[in-house]
Design a protein around this motif. Structure first.
Motif, mmCIF file in Angstrom:
data_model
loop_
_atom_site.group_PDB
_atom_site.id
_atom_site.type_symbol
_atom_site.label_atom_id
_atom_site.label_comp_id
_atom_site.label_asym_id
_atom_site.label_seq_id
_atom_site.Cartn_x
_atom_site.Cartn_y
_atom_site.Cartn_z
ATOM 1 N N TYR A 1007 0.811 -1.224 0.000
ATOM 2 C CA TYR A 1007 0.000 0.000 0.000
ATOM 3 C C TYR A 1007 0.840 1.267 0.000
ATOM 4 N N THR A 1008 1.996 1.177 0.625
ATOM 5 C CA THR A 1008 2.850 2.367 0.636
ATOM 6 C C THR A 1008 3.267 2.727 -0.783
ATOM 7 N N ASP A 1009 3.608 1.674 -1.552
ATOM 8 C CA ASP A 1009 3.932 1.924 -2.960
ATOM 9 C C ASP A 1009 2.746 2.568 -3.649
ATOM 10 N N LEU A 1011 0.484 4.366 -2.386
ATOM 11 C CA LEU A 1011 0.357 5.778 -2.004
ATOM 12 C C LEU A 1011 1.362 6.648 -2.745
ATOM 13 N N ASN A 1012 2.550 6.111 -2.949
ATOM 14 C CA ASN A 1012 3.550 6.882 -3.698
ATOM 15 C C ASN A 1012 3.097 7.120 -5.130
ATOM 16 N N THR A 1038 -4.884 4.374 2.423
ATOM 17 C CA THR A 1038 -4.426 4.639 3.784
ATOM 18 C C THR A 1038 -5.077 3.671 4.768
ATOM 19 N N ASN A 1041 -3.742 0.192 4.394
ATOM 20 C CA ASN A 1041 -2.417 0.123 4.984
ATOM 21 C C ASN A 1041 -2.523 0.023 6.508
ATOM 22 N N LYS A 1042 -3.392 0.845 7.076
ATOM 23 C CA LYS A 1042 -3.556 0.911 8.521
ATOM 24 C C LYS A 1042 -4.100 -0.417 9.059
#
Lengths: 1045, 323
Positions: A1007-1009, A1011-1012, A1038, A1041-1042
């Motif tokens: 998920y971080t990817d 978000l990027n 978000t 991811n959380k």
């Protein structure tokens, strides 16, 4: 922040402020030896090139010298004349020489760089200063109280400022006063300073605090206050800077204490008298406000003593400092990133290995990490100067604003006794005064309806014949007998023709059947017998002169092939054209055209027919079949399409006379169309007259625009682009058409061209501050923006008028850019739609809504103005999106302008100044009311929907608190906006690609990817294109991811 | 040209120190001012009035510039200060509050300029630390920051956006193709350079470096587009020169400078009229002059402005031809 670095142990001097580019001269410093014990010396010149981001200074020239230097100064002497293009460099040598160098020659690599020199001083020359008022005067000082004033124009015989001070002592500094050119100060390590008046050739004051601990290393005059100077002390026991005022020379005015060891050098900024630099044996470089004794800045600098420090005269933020560690550093006082510098250094070191793999190991070197400086490390964040330097404080400024307004700062006191008043002037700038006067007149005419006078004035003022004719034609529109008047203008005067017919009749009678007594009197008979033209007397205004006048008029009109007057055919034609059947029949009979006469007589009514039939047997027939048949058959198309264009007025006149009102316009247009496409430029111009008769505003505009384009190609910025001439005519004609057709017949179509012209005109009016008028034109114009117009997002509480007139400019700015595809929906759609229409050409042209009230309609009265796109409908249904309702409600709130005339300003409709505006940045998220008639999502993008919905479901399954659940539910709904866009395939490939990337990262739970990628899309795409769904997607990512789903 | 400049309103700002900038909003109904007294003020100036709407406190140093965002985003004002901060203020329910505070620079923030509304809410900020930041509002109180380091050594003094319209697009655009909406802006700095920047693949790149000034470039102004295929930029400098740069080349690579005038004193500010045909030049000694390009391409001073009032230009033809 360090800008540049030179690896030299040297004293330095900047080039004078007049010099561009900036140079720094360095000279090997006396009294310092390195480990080689070499006593070689050299003078070098470097260029400060700030465009080059490396730390290197470009060396521009070197000169090897036999002596080392104590002091170097650079005078602009000779720069203005031919003598020394880069000024003169003056060096104080260790053996007592004062040497003048030509820096231009050093840089050119010449050998004879020394202009002249003198060994008058008995000891080393430690101090030099150039007079700030007279660049040819240089003061020097050395041992044994020696001070000389050198005139560079007469170098051989230096002066002294006065008798030597006693006891004899070394002098370490000299400085010219910055305000009074004949005042010089000197100071010595003994702690005493002396002030000399060169006019008196004497010492005028001695400055000393009698502590015996001041060992003067530096001396500087206040750049602004003539009586103030500072002295620095290099004694570690008294590491201070004293500020003296000669008016109270018993003790120092201020003492600047912060250095912990002796001060070695000082420099007072000429660009800002509140900045004084000092460097000392405590390794520090401080910047003071000498007036408050406060340290404003400490340079994050070297580990070594600096023995020389200099402000750059030309670039006020730059300074140089020479240190005993063999480096001259160039710094900016404004702070800035030292990190970048460190990286630069690291790169330099790496680069010096030639490549990244210096040892051929097949492995590149790891990037070099700079070790922490061993000294009290400069903090990563250096505080800038506590006080902004004077040179960045902008004291003035005038900026343009909408409507030809100019906003000017005024910081000056209105009179010197008072403190400054800080006011702002708002001014109206009018550049096109003549334009505005004419515009006003036009407006006045529009409101009072006095068009006849207006046209009459134009006719009177017309510069050329064609212009006069055009205005005459326009004027006719406001007369009662429009067609009759047109005929008149075309050269067919009914009454005159009747007389001509009569005349011809008489001639024929005489010719055919001999003299006949017509009862006109003997005189006339006589004339007839003589076969001359008939003068019918005063009561019948018919003579040759009249004919000549007509000829002239017609020549003005531009018709050269016009010869109907004197032959029978002509007369018959004229008679027919004017509907004089009886005369025509008579003429036909006289000319033996029996068939014609009969046929004519049929059309002329039973009575005439009867009469003609009687004559038929005694006469014969002739030609003119075409005209006759047209008249009899009432079919004008044939004539209009086949007539000789050179005689275009005949068919036009015929149409005037015979055509029914419903076909009249079409006939005029037909003829106009033929003229317009003809090769002859003169005829092309005449087409507009046909169009005026037809009341075809659109065609008239295109015709005139084309004619104008002939001599004025695209106008450069700064010209009044829309021709006021044209606007006047169009406005008048539109009004005429409106009047003529009141009752709803044959509405005129508006057009791109017309709108553009009106828009430009309004734009120009607005730029001159004439907002109300501009608005009137705009409202006529923007009502026609086409079917797909989107709403304008409009903050409430602002003047509608201003808003709209501002739009004009926007519209015009956007006008020429071809905007295709989805847009933000603010303001640009008019351009978009119209530009699109223009592009597609006529075959796809959908005529816009008719103008029923060309420019007089009250804005907002046109139903075309408020078509809503589906998006906006959804938007306004969302309770959180109140802002989108603004434009519609705003438009409808407009009062129907009373009387509907355009001079009524709309600007009176204003909301309260601080009224809430709603949140316009909120994207157009939409919860569709119904999902009927939706296209399927293209197959390749279905995965997006399944992925996004999948992850939302997963989140929902895990989420525990109701708030999160609500958020996710909401997100799920809101993503419909995205799916809709996918259905419409209205997203750019870049965005769709990005979405797929996000989907992939969701699949792999990265998920971080995701978000990027999200951030990348948002930052690189059009805000309006993505605003409806990207924020929602962010929420989903978000949350996912959380929750770690 | 007959030219009239007349004061229609004089606003006493009651600032306690020097005013550095004053900007009208999009409609010309509100005036924002900023000062060395660290405050930003907003006045309602409709109908010749002057009602103080807001007194914005938040900066800890002199405030150099203010800039109004396009009204489609609401009532938003950006300010920049010597305190190294850029603050974005927003009016919400009649009261002005901080919307965003940006502290990503190491030195004075000298210039702020909002991009064309087509690009969303995007703010360019130039700093004395030599860098330029681009702040993009991405929604939900989020701002994306991109930074151009070392844009101008020793400092960037001014930034100004190019209009979103690609010049001459009407002329050369292949039909149906989306217009080439490249984000571009111009900057001027203490390295005496005027630089053009362009966004490519989400990255900001130096596009052009324009050299003509011999001292700090104090201000730059990209002229509004009036749809002609020419881009125009004005730049002014400490060296007293004002240059007009034009580019007629569709690729945007060839820029030609033309000296508008060499003033005796520093020139601090240039401002284009909304229609892009008049340039206001503000120089040292409080001298404001208005310039217009004649049909033959020569720039002529059409008015001197003193305390907002126009006067016949004192710059003669001979002075103008002096290079």
């Amino acid at each position: 922040m360090k800008l540049k670095e030179i690896n030299r142990t040297a004293i330095q001097s900047w080039s004078p402020s007049q010099q561009h580019p900036i140079y720094l001269a360095t000279g090997t410093s006396a009294q310092q030896l390195d480990a080689s014990f070499s006593t070689n010396a050299c003078l070098e010149i470097f260029e400060l090139d700030l465009a080059d981001t490396s730390l290197d200074m470009k060396s521009c020239g070197t000169f090897s010298s036999s002596h080392r230097f104590h002091k170097l100064v650079w005078s602009p002497h000779g720069m203005d004349g031919a003598g020394h293009p880069n000024g003169v460099l003056i060096a104080g040598g260790e053996n007592g020489d004062v040497i003048l160098y030509d820096p231009a020659k050093i840089m050119a690599g010449d050998d004879d760089v020394i202009i002249t020199q003198s060994d008058k001083h008995t000891g080393p020359v430690r101090a030099l200063d150039v007079n700030p008022f007279q660049a040819n005067l240089v003061a020097s000082a050395g041992n044994e109280s020696e001070i000389y004033i050198w005139d560079l124009n007469n170098f051989g015989s230096p002066m002294t400022p006065g008798p030597k001070t006693q006891p004899l002592e070394d002098i370490s500094c000299v400085a010219w006063n910055r305000q009074v050119q004949h005042i010089l100060a000197s100071a010595s390590p003994s702690g005493r300073a002396s002030v000399w008046d060169l006019r008196k050739n004497d010492l005028i004051i001695k400055v000393s605090d009698h502590s015996n601990r001041m060992h003067c290393s530096g001396l500087a005059w206040n750049p602004e206050v003539a009586t103030q100077l500072v002295l620095s002390s290099e004694d570690d026991r008294m590491p201070v800077i004293q500020m003296w005022d000669l008016r109270f020379a018993t003790s120092p005015l201020k003492i600047l204490e912060n250095h912990t060891r002796g001060v070695l050098a000082m420099d007072w900024s000429l660009a800002d008298p509140e900045l004084l630099l000092s460097c000392g044996k405590d390794n520090r470089i401080l910047c003071w406000n000498p007036n408050t004794a406060e340290v404003l800045y400490e340079l994050p600098t070297s580990t070594q003593w600096c023995f020389d420090i200099k402000w750059c005269p030309r670039n006020p933020a730059v300074l140089s400092a020479a240190a005993f560690d063999g480096n001259i550093g160039i710094y900016s006082i404004m702070g800035g990133s030292s990190q970048a510098q460190n990286q630069r250094q690291a790169d330099q070191i790496t680069n010096s290995f030639g490549n990244m793999d210096p040892f051929g190991t097949g492995q590149a070197l790891p990037p070099l990490q700079m070790p922490q400086a061993p000294c009290p490390a400069p903090p990563a964040m250096v505080n800038p100067l506590k006080k902004p330097p004077k040179w960045i404080r902008r004291p003035v400024g005038a900026s343009f604003a909408f409507g030809g307004k100019l906003v000017t700062l005024d910081n000056a006191p209105s009179n010197p006794q008072q403190p400054a008043k800080h006011v702002v002037h708002v001014s109206q700038v009018v550049t096109e005064t003549a334009f505005l006067e004419r515009s006003d007149l036009l407006q006045a005419t529009l409101s009072n309806g006095n068009f006849v006078d207006f046209c009459q004035e134009k006719i009177a003022a017309a510069q050329d014949g064609f212009e006069r004719t055009v205005w005459s034609f326009l004027k006719v529109n406001f007369d009662s007998d429009v067609r009759g008047q047109y005929l008149d203008l075309l050269g067919y005067k009914k009454e005159e023709l009747a007389l001509k017919v009569l005349k011809k009749h008489l001639k024929f009678k005489m010719f055919v059947s001999g003299p006949v007594d017509l009862g006109l009197g003997e005189e006339l008979d006589q004339e007839l017998e003589e076969g001359e033209d008939v003068d019918l007397g005063d009561e019948e205004d018919f003579n040759l002169e009249e004919e000549e006048e007509e000829e002239i008029l017609l020549q003005e009109v531009g018709c050269t092939n016009w010869c109907l007057y004197l032959d029978v055919d002509g007369l018959i034609t004229q008679a027919l054209l004017t509907g004089d059947f009886e005369g025509a029949v008579d003429l036909c009979i006289l000319d033996n055209r029996m068939a014609d006469s009969i046929i004519l007589a049929i059309a002329g009514g039973s009575e005439l027919l009867e009469k003609t039939q009687k004559k038929y047997f005694s006469k014969t027939h002739t030609k003119l079949t075409k005209l006759i048949s047209a008249v009899v058959m009432k079919d004008w198309t044939d004539i209009l399409t086949s007539c000789d264009l050179a005689n275009w007025k005949e068919p036009l006149a015929a149409v005037m006379t015979y055509a029914r009102p419903d076909e009249f316009s079409a006939f005029c247009d037909l003829l106009g169309g033929r003229l317009e496409v003809s090769q002859d430029a003169v005829l092309q111009a005449q087409a507009s007259l046909c169009y005026i008769c037809a009341g075809n505003v659109e065609k008239v505009v295109s015709c005139w625009t084309r004619a104008q384009a002939g001599y004025s190609p695209p106008l450069p910025p700064g010209t009044s682009s829309p021709s006021l001439d044209l606007v006047e005519k169009v406005v008048v004609l539109r009004r005429a058409v409106e009047q003529a057709r009141r009752g709803g017949a044959a509405p005129t179509a508006s057009s791109v061209l017309l709108e553009e012209m009106m828009g430009q005109y309004a734009g120009l009016l607005a730029s001159q501050g004439s907002l109300a008028t501009a608005l009137a034109y705009l409202s006529g114009s923007t009502n026609q923006v086409g079917p797909a117009r989107r709403p304008e997002v409009q903050p409430r509480g602002l003047a509608q008028g201003c808003w709209r007139s501002r739009c004009v400019i926007e519209i015009n700015n956007l006008w020429r850019s071809v905007v295709v595809g989805p847009q933000n929906g603010w303001n640009d759609p008019p351009a978009l739609n119209r530009a699109g229409t223009k592009k597609k050409g006529l075959e796809n042209y959908t005529p816009p809504a008719p103008i029923t009230a060309p420019i007089m309609g009250p804005p907002g009265s046109d139903p075309q103005a408020q078509p809503m796109s589906p998006v906006s409908l959804q938007g306004s249904m969302d309770p959180g999106q109140g802002a989108f309702q603004g434009p519609f409600s705003g438009r409808q709130q407009l009062p129907p302008s009373s009387g509907g005339h355009p001079a009524m300003p709309q600007t009176s409709v204003e909301g309260p100044p601080g009224a809430p505006t709603g949140d316009h940045i909120q994207p157009m998220q939409s919860i569709p009311a119904e999902k009927i008639l939706k296209k399927p999502i293209p197959e390749e993008h279905v995965v997006l929907k399944t992925t996004f919905e999948g992850v939302i479901q997963k989140c929902l399954a895990v989420a525990s608190d109701p708030q999160t659940k609500r958020k996710l539910d909401d997100a799920s709904k809101r993503l419909e906006a995205l799916y809709d866009k996918l259905r419409e395939q209205s997203l750019s490939p870049a965005i769709v690609g990005g979405l797929h990337n996000i989907a992939r990262s969701i699949e792999s739970r990265a998920y971080t990817d995701g978000l990027n990628i999200h951030t990348h899309i948002v930052s690189s795409s059009n805000f309006s294109e993505t605003s409806a769904f990207m924020p929602v997607l962010k929420v989903v990512l978000t949350q996912a991811n959380k929750l770690g789903v | 040209t007959v030219m009239q400049v007349s004061v229609i309103n004089t606003v006493d700002t009651s600032h306690e120190d020097m005013i550095h900038d004053a900007q009208m909003d999009y409609y010309g109904t509100r005036l924002a001012t900023c000062s060395s007294d660290r405050t930003v003020k907003i006045f309602d100036v409709r109908n010749g009035g002057q009602i103080l709407v807001a007194d914005l406190r938040g900066h800890e140093g002199p405030v150099w510039q203010v800039a109004w965002a396009h009204p489609m985003y609401g009532n938003i004002l950006a300010s920049c200060s010597y305190d190294r901060k850029v603050i974005v203020w927003k009016e919400e329910n009649g009261s002005w509050d901080k919307m965003y505070e940006y502290t990503g620079h190491e030195s004075s923030m000298n210039s702020v300029c909002w991009g064309p509304y087509d690009f969303g809410l995007i703010l360019a900020c130039g700093s004395s630390d030599g860098a330029i930041s681009l702040l993009t509002f991405t929604g939900e109180q989020q701002w994306d920051v991109k930074k151009i380091s070392n844009a101008h050594t020793i400092g960037c003094n001014a930034v100004s956006w190019a209009p979103a319209v690609v010049p001459g697009s009407l002329v050369d655009q292949p039909s149906g193709q989306k217009p080439n909406y490249v984000k571009r802006f111009v900057s001027g700095g203490c390295d005496n350079l005027v630089k053009l920047w362009k966004e490519e693949d989400g990255q900001w790149k130096e596009d052009q470096k324009l050299e003509a000034h011999s001292d700090w470039v104090r201000d730059v102004g990209w002229a509004p587009s009036i749809g002609l295929p020419t881009s125009t930029i004005a730049s002014c400098s400490q060296d007293g020169r004002v240059f007009i740069w034009t580019c007629e080349d569709p690729t945007g690579n060839t820029w030609t400078p033309k000296l508008l005038h060499k003033f005796v004193d520093v020139v601090w500010h240039v401002s284009w009229s909304i229609t892009g045909n008049i340039l206001a030049v503000s120089g040292g000694d409080n001298k404001v002059t208005l310039w217009k390009e004649s049909m033959d391409g020569q720039w002529a001073c059409i008015s001197d402005v003193s305390k907002g009032q126009g006067a016949v230009s004192s710059i003669t033809d001979t002075q103008q031809s002096e290079q």
